[in-house]
Design a protein around this motif. Structure first.
Motif, PDB file in Angstrom:
ATOM      1  N   SER A  91      52.724  48.388  54.179  1.00 17.16           N
ATOM      2  CA  SER A  91      53.589  48.037  55.037  1.00 17.16           C
ATOM      3  C   SER A  91      55.227  48.534  54.613  1.00 17.16           C
ATOM      4  O   SER A  91      55.353  48.555  53.231  1.00 17.16           O
ATOM      5  N   SER A  92      56.012  48.704  55.435  1.00 17.68           N
ATOM      6  CA  SER A  92      57.277  49.184  54.780  1.00 17.68           C
ATOM      7  C   SER A  92      58.120  47.974  54.478  1.00 17.68           C
ATOM      8  O   SER A  92      57.701  46.743  54.804  1.00 17.68           O
ATOM      9  N   SER A  93      59.315  48.306  53.584  1.00 20.21           N
ATOM     10  CA  SER A  93      59.901  47.036  52.960  1.00 20.21           C
ATOM     11  C   SER A  93      61.398  47.218  53.146  1.00 20.21           C
ATOM     12  O   SER A  93      61.744  48.498  53.717  1.00 20.21           O
ATOM     13  N   THR A  94      62.025  46.254  53.232  1.00 20.62           N
ATOM     14  CA  THR A  94      63.635  46.370  53.119  1.00 20.62           C
ATOM     15  C   THR A  94      64.024  46.297  51.526  1.00 20.62           C
ATOM     16  O   THR A  94      63.905  45.143  50.870  1.00 20.62           O
ATOM     17  N   VAL A  95      64.821  47.328  51.280  1.00 23.54           N
ATOM     18  CA  VAL A  95      65.447  47.101  49.801  1.00 23.54           C
ATOM     19  C   VAL A  95      67.048  47.060  49.952  1.00 23.54           C
ATOM     20  O   VAL A  95      67.562  47.739  50.763  1.00 23.54           O
ATOM     21  N   THR A  96      67.399  46.089  49.177  1.00 20.55           N
ATOM     22  CA  THR A  96      69.021  46.089  48.947  1.00 20.55           C
ATOM     23  C   THR A  96      69.335  46.385  47.665  1.00 20.55           C
ATOM     24  O   THR A  96      68.488  46.026  46.629  1.00 20.55           O
TER      25      THR A  96
END
Length: 167
Positions: A2-7
């Motif tokens: 699954s895709s992620s959110t990166v900050t």
């Protein structure tokens, strides 16, 4: 996966706490690039006014982050220059940072008796060895000194690794 959110945050750790908090300064408009270790297209985003670049729908994998742009005068990078950020296989969030600190400053001087009255240490003047010199924050000399130095045989003293400020 699954895709992620990166900050990724870029900031000056002005209070040298090691974490972003209220005493720090965000770096806006820094260009952050995530380069996948497996090859493929890099992802780029500029930091917001809060100093944060957000990447959504990042495929699972390992990424090397880089930063470019202007930082405040006198600030140097204190974190990894190319941190590795892992977007988890199961999706979720991942974070990284570019933490800067200010170059340490110094104060040096010499205590002497100015026998010829020209405001410079030169021939005929007498150095003042063995005298304690106290360093205070700002102009308040009633508070405890931040540091103490003792003049050497030539009357010289120094304070090193000072944070920016008034002394």
């Amino acid at each position: 996966g699954s895709s992620s959110t990166v900050t990724v945050r870029a900031y000056v750790d002005a209070n040298v706490s090691g974490v972003f908090d209220g005493g720090d300064t965000s770096i806006a408009n820094a260009q952050i690039t995530l380069t996948p270790s497996s090859g493929g297209a890099a992802l780029s985003s500029a930091t917001s006014a809060a100093g944060v670049a957000t990447f959504t729908a990042v495929p699972a994998g390992s990424y090397t982050a880089t930063v470019s742009g202007t930082v405040p005068n006198g600030a140097v990078l204190a974190s990894a220059s190319s941190p590795v950020i892992v977007a988890p296989f199961e999706g979720g969030t991942a974070a990284g940072e570019f933490r800067y600190v200010f170059n340490p400053g110094s104060i040096t001087g010499r205590l002497f008796r100015d026998n010829n009255g020209n405001n410079e240490f030169d021939a005929g003047d007498a150095p003042a060895p063995g005298i304690d010199v106290l360093l205070f924050a700002g102009t308040d000399t009633t508070a405890a000194p931040l540091a103490t130095s003792t003049t050497d045989n030539d009357g010289a003293f120094s304070f090193t690794t000072l944070r920016p400020g008034s002394y």
